[in-house]
Design a protein around this motif. Sequence first.
Motif, PDB file in Angstrom:
ATOM      1  N   SER A  73       0.827  -1.213   0.000  1.00  0.00           N
ATOM      2  CA  SER A  73       0.000   0.000   0.000  1.00  0.00           C
ATOM      3  C   SER A  73       0.859   1.259   0.000  1.00  0.00           C
ATOM      4  N   ALA A  74       2.125   1.140   0.364  1.00  0.00           N
ATOM      5  CA  ALA A  74       3.040   2.274   0.251  1.00  0.00           C
ATOM      6  C   ALA A  74       3.224   2.656  -1.218  1.00  0.00           C
ATOM      7  N   LEU A  75       3.068   1.676  -2.102  1.00  0.00           N
ATOM      8  CA  LEU A  75       3.159   1.937  -3.538  1.00  0.00           C
ATOM      9  C   LEU A  75       1.791   2.126  -4.174  1.00  0.00           C
ATOM     10  N   LEU A  76       0.743   2.177  -3.350  1.00  0.00           N
ATOM     11  CA  LEU A  76      -0.645   2.320  -3.758  1.00  0.00           C
ATOM     12  C   LEU A  76      -1.213   1.081  -4.454  1.00  0.00           C
ATOM     13  N   ILE A  77      -0.413   0.063  -4.680  1.00  0.00           N
ATOM     14  CA  ILE A  77      -0.908  -1.178  -5.277  1.00  0.00           C
ATOM     15  C   ILE A  77      -1.728  -1.948  -4.249  1.00  0.00           C
TER      16      ILE A  77
END
Length: 116
Positions: A73-77
Amino acid sequence: METGSLVTSNNKEDRNIMALIQAGGILFGFLPALIVYLIKKDGDNQWLITESKEALNFQITILLAYIVASVLSALLIGLFIFPLVFLFNLIFCIIAALKSSSGEAYRYPLTLRLLG
Protein backbone atom coordinates in the motif's frame (compact mmCIF):
# COMPACT_ATOMS: atom_id res chain seq x y z
CA MET A 1 -17.21 -43.04 5.53
CA GLU A 2 -14.22 -42.25 3.36
CA THR A 3 -14.45 -41.22 -0.27
CA GLY A 4 -11.05 -41.30 -1.91
CA SER A 5 -8.71 -39.29 0.25
CA LEU A 6 -11.44 -37.00 1.58
CA VAL A 7 -13.11 -37.85 4.86
CA THR A 8 -16.78 -37.05 5.41
CA SER A 9 -18.80 -36.67 8.61
CA ASN A 10 -22.27 -37.86 9.51
CA ASN A 11 -22.24 -36.25 12.96
CA LYS A 12 -24.50 -33.17 12.93
CA GLU A 13 -22.69 -31.54 15.85
CA ASP A 14 -19.32 -31.80 14.09
CA ARG A 15 -20.80 -30.42 10.89
CA ASN A 16 -22.27 -27.44 12.77
CA ILE A 17 -18.97 -26.75 14.54
CA MET A 18 -17.08 -26.77 11.24
CA ALA A 19 -19.66 -24.58 9.50
CA LEU A 20 -19.30 -22.02 12.31
CA ILE A 21 -15.51 -22.18 12.11
CA GLN A 22 -15.54 -21.67 8.34
CA ALA A 23 -17.99 -18.76 8.55
CA GLY A 24 -16.21 -17.34 11.61
CA GLY A 25 -13.07 -16.96 9.52
CA ILE A 26 -14.73 -14.06 7.73
CA LEU A 27 -14.91 -11.95 10.90
CA PHE A 28 -12.36 -13.46 13.28
CA GLY A 29 -9.63 -14.70 10.94
CA PHE A 30 -7.65 -17.71 12.10
CA LEU A 31 -8.83 -17.69 15.74
CA PRO A 32 -11.88 -20.01 15.47
CA ALA A 33 -9.94 -22.61 13.50
CA LEU A 34 -6.96 -22.37 15.84
CA ILE A 35 -9.09 -22.84 18.96
CA VAL A 36 -10.86 -25.92 17.61
CA TYR A 37 -7.65 -27.39 16.22
CA LEU A 38 -5.86 -27.00 19.56
CA ILE A 39 -8.78 -28.53 21.46
CA LYS A 40 -9.43 -31.44 19.08
CA LYS A 41 -5.95 -32.28 17.72
CA ASP A 42 -5.40 -35.16 20.15
CA GLY A 43 -8.91 -36.57 19.68
CA ASP A 44 -10.12 -39.33 17.41
CA ASN A 45 -12.38 -37.25 15.13
CA GLN A 46 -10.25 -37.22 11.98
CA TRP A 47 -12.73 -35.19 9.91
CA LEU A 48 -12.87 -32.33 12.42
CA ILE A 49 -9.08 -32.27 12.80
CA THR A 50 -8.48 -32.29 9.04
CA GLU A 51 -11.05 -29.60 8.32
CA SER A 52 -9.86 -27.33 11.15
CA LYS A 53 -6.28 -27.64 9.83
CA GLU A 54 -7.50 -26.74 6.35
CA ALA A 55 -9.40 -23.70 7.66
CA LEU A 56 -6.38 -22.65 9.74
CA ASN A 57 -4.04 -22.94 6.73
CA PHE A 58 -6.41 -20.83 4.63
CA GLN A 59 -6.79 -18.12 7.26
CA ILE A 60 -3.01 -17.93 7.75
CA THR A 61 -2.67 -17.55 3.97
CA ILE A 62 -5.24 -14.73 4.06
CA LEU A 63 -3.34 -13.06 6.90
CA LEU A 64 -0.12 -13.21 4.87
CA ALA A 65 -1.96 -11.72 1.87
CA TYR A 66 -3.15 -8.83 4.07
CA ILE A 67 0.44 -8.27 5.27
CA VAL A 68 1.69 -8.18 1.67
CA ALA A 69 -1.12 -5.75 0.76
CA SER A 70 -0.15 -3.54 3.70
CA VAL A 71 3.46 -3.39 2.55
CA LEU A 72 2.40 -2.74 -1.04
CA SER A 73 0.00 0.00 0.00
CA ALA A 74 3.04 2.27 0.25
CA LEU A 75 3.16 1.94 -3.54
CA LEU A 76 -0.64 2.32 -3.76
CA ILE A 77 -0.91 -1.18 -5.28
CA GLY A 78 -1.96 -2.64 -1.94
CA LEU A 79 -5.06 -0.46 -1.87
CA PHE A 80 -6.40 -2.52 -4.77
CA ILE A 81 -5.30 -5.82 -3.23
CA PHE A 82 -7.18 -5.36 0.08
CA PRO A 83 -10.69 -5.64 -1.42
CA LEU A 84 -9.63 -8.60 -3.57
CA VAL A 85 -8.30 -10.48 -0.56
CA PHE A 86 -11.46 -9.68 1.39
CA LEU A 87 -13.70 -10.95 -1.44
CA PHE A 88 -11.57 -14.08 -1.85
CA ASN A 89 -11.90 -14.77 1.89
CA LEU A 90 -15.63 -14.06 1.92
CA ILE A 91 -16.50 -16.22 -1.08
CA PHE A 92 -14.42 -19.24 -0.14
CA CYS A 93 -15.41 -19.15 3.54
CA ILE A 94 -19.07 -19.25 2.52
CA ILE A 95 -18.44 -22.14 0.13
CA ALA A 96 -16.50 -24.02 2.83
CA ALA A 97 -19.24 -23.40 5.41
CA LEU A 98 -21.86 -24.80 3.05
CA LYS A 99 -19.74 -27.87 2.28
CA SER A 100 -18.99 -28.41 5.97
CA SER A 101 -22.64 -28.15 6.94
CA SER A 102 -23.40 -31.01 4.55
CA GLY A 103 -20.54 -33.08 5.99
CA GLU A 104 -18.25 -32.88 2.97
CA ALA A 105 -14.52 -32.21 3.11
CA TYR A 106 -13.39 -28.98 1.45
CA ARG A 107 -9.95 -27.95 0.22
CA TYR A 108 -9.39 -24.24 -0.25
CA PRO A 109 -7.71 -23.15 -3.49
CA LEU A 110 -4.43 -21.22 -3.49
CA THR A 111 -3.69 -22.11 0.13
CA LEU A 112 -0.29 -22.58 1.72
CA ARG A 113 -0.37 -25.96 3.48
CA LEU A 114 1.68 -24.98 6.51
CA LEU A 115 0.16 -27.56 8.86
CA GLY A 116 0.60 -31.09 7.57
